[in-house]
Every structure is written in structure tokens, then in C-alpha cells.
Design a protein around this motif. Sequence first.
Motif, PDB file in Angstrom:
ATOM      1  N   GLU A  61       8.156  -2.925   3.282  1.00  0.00           N
ATOM      2  CA  GLU A  61       7.074  -1.942   3.228  1.00  0.00           C
ATOM      3  C   GLU A  61       7.455  -0.651   3.959  1.00  0.00           C
ATOM      4  O   GLU A  61       7.132   0.444   3.492  1.00  0.00           O
ATOM      5  CB  GLU A  61       5.793  -2.534   3.801  1.00  0.00           C
ATOM      6  CG  GLU A  61       5.175  -3.571   2.881  1.00  0.00           C
ATOM      7  CD  GLU A  61       3.991  -4.293   3.489  1.00  0.00           C
ATOM      8  OE1 GLU A  61       3.593  -3.969   4.634  1.00  0.00           O
ATOM      9  OE2 GLU A  61       3.467  -5.199   2.818  1.00  0.00           O
ATOM     10  N   LEU A  62       8.140  -0.759   5.086  1.00  0.00           N
ATOM     11  CA  LEU A  62       8.591   0.436   5.804  1.00  0.00           C
ATOM     12  C   LEU A  62       9.523   1.273   4.934  1.00  0.00           C
ATOM     13  O   LEU A  62       9.386   2.493   4.849  1.00  0.00           O
ATOM     14  CB  LEU A  62       9.306   0.049   7.104  1.00  0.00           C
ATOM     15  CG  LEU A  62       8.441  -0.461   8.245  1.00  0.00           C
ATOM     16  CD1 LEU A  62       9.317  -1.042   9.352  1.00  0.00           C
ATOM     17  CD2 LEU A  62       7.551   0.641   8.786  1.00  0.00           C
ATOM     18  N   VAL A  63      10.473   0.611   4.288  1.00  0.00           N
ATOM     19  CA  VAL A  63      11.426   1.323   3.433  1.00  0.00           C
ATOM     20  C   VAL A  63      10.699   1.967   2.247  1.00  0.00           C
ATOM     21  O   VAL A  63      10.939   3.136   1.928  1.00  0.00           O
ATOM     22  CB  VAL A  63      12.561   0.385   2.956  1.00  0.00           C
ATOM     23  CG1 VAL A  63      13.432   1.059   1.903  1.00  0.00           C
ATOM     24  CG2 VAL A  63      13.411  -0.065   4.139  1.00  0.00           C
ATOM     25  N   LEU A  64       9.789   1.238   1.630  1.00  0.00           N
ATOM     26  CA  LEU A  64       9.053   1.790   0.486  1.00  0.00           C
ATOM     27  C   LEU A  64       8.188   2.988   0.889  1.00  0.00           C
ATOM     28  O   LEU A  64       8.158   3.999   0.187  1.00  0.00           O
ATOM     29  CB  LEU A  64       8.183   0.716  -0.168  1.00  0.00           C
ATOM     30  CG  LEU A  64       8.932  -0.344  -0.968  1.00  0.00           C
ATOM     31  CD1 LEU A  64       7.976  -1.441  -1.431  1.00  0.00           C
ATOM     32  CD2 LEU A  64       9.627   0.287  -2.152  1.00  0.00           C
ATOM     33  N   VAL A  65       7.498   2.887   2.000  1.00  0.00           N
ATOM     34  CA  VAL A  65       6.681   4.008   2.476  1.00  0.00           C
ATOM     35  C   VAL A  65       7.572   5.217   2.735  1.00  0.00           C
ATOM     36  O   VAL A  65       7.245   6.346   2.356  1.00  0.00           O
ATOM     37  CB  VAL A  65       5.889   3.616   3.745  1.00  0.00           C
ATOM     38  CG1 VAL A  65       5.325   4.835   4.457  1.00  0.00           C
ATOM     39  CG2 VAL A  65       4.775   2.641   3.397  1.00  0.00           C
ATOM     40  N   GLY A  66       8.716   4.980   3.367  1.00  0.00           N
ATOM     41  CA  GLY A  66       9.650   6.073   3.645  1.00  0.00           C
ATOM     42  C   GLY A  66      10.187   6.706   2.376  1.00  0.00           C
ATOM     43  O   GLY A  66      10.281   7.940   2.278  1.00  0.00           O
ATOM     44  N   GLU A  67      10.524   5.883   1.400  1.00  0.00           N
ATOM     45  CA  GLU A  67      11.012   6.411   0.126  1.00  0.00           C
ATOM     46  C   GLU A  67       9.958   7.282  -0.552  1.00  0.00           C
ATOM     47  O   GLU A  67      10.257   8.371  -1.049  1.00  0.00           O
ATOM     48  CB  GLU A  67      11.392   5.266  -0.818  1.00  0.00           C
ATOM     49  CG  GLU A  67      12.643   4.530  -0.423  1.00  0.00           C
ATOM     50  CD  GLU A  67      12.886   3.301  -1.272  1.00  0.00           C
ATOM     51  OE1 GLU A  67      14.029   2.835  -1.278  1.00  0.00           O
ATOM     52  OE2 GLU A  67      11.950   2.787  -1.931  1.00  0.00           O
TER      53      GLU A  67
END
Length: 83
Positions: A61-67
Amino acid sequence: MPAITDDVALRVDAEVLALKSRMPTTGTAVELYYSRPGITYEQLGRLMRIGGGRARREVRELVLVGEHWLDARLEHVETHKQK
């Protein structure tokens, strides 16, 4: 993977720094995920010291939000550049 120009690479780098300033954990997750080819979410969770049974999901979720944040920022720049 398509090649990008130096200007685009510098813009992405600047936006990742802005992300890290605004949302440090999210920015770090994105930076580590893309700077270490082949790293899994589980490995990234351990590297970031995110534990528990939900570590994989939280890191994903952190990576997706950042993307998504980066995509919006880069799209905003391109939209304003064309005007």
C-alpha cells in the motif's frame, strides 16, 4: 523498459525527494522498491522494519500510494507545461 531523458529522470528524482519530504515512509518505500530490482514486499518490509502479519500488505500500500502521488505530480507538471 523504455529509456527516458535526463530531464525526465531529474524531474522524477525531484518529485521522489518531495514525496519523501511530505510522506517520509511512503517516499522511502518507493525509493527502496525501485532502487533494488527484484526486491519483494516482504523483503522491503523487513528492510524498513515493518513487522507483523500485515507487513507485506502495508508495504504494498505504501508503494502504491507513492506511485499514485508521483504520477499525479508528474502529470500535473506535463499538463501545465503544455499550456
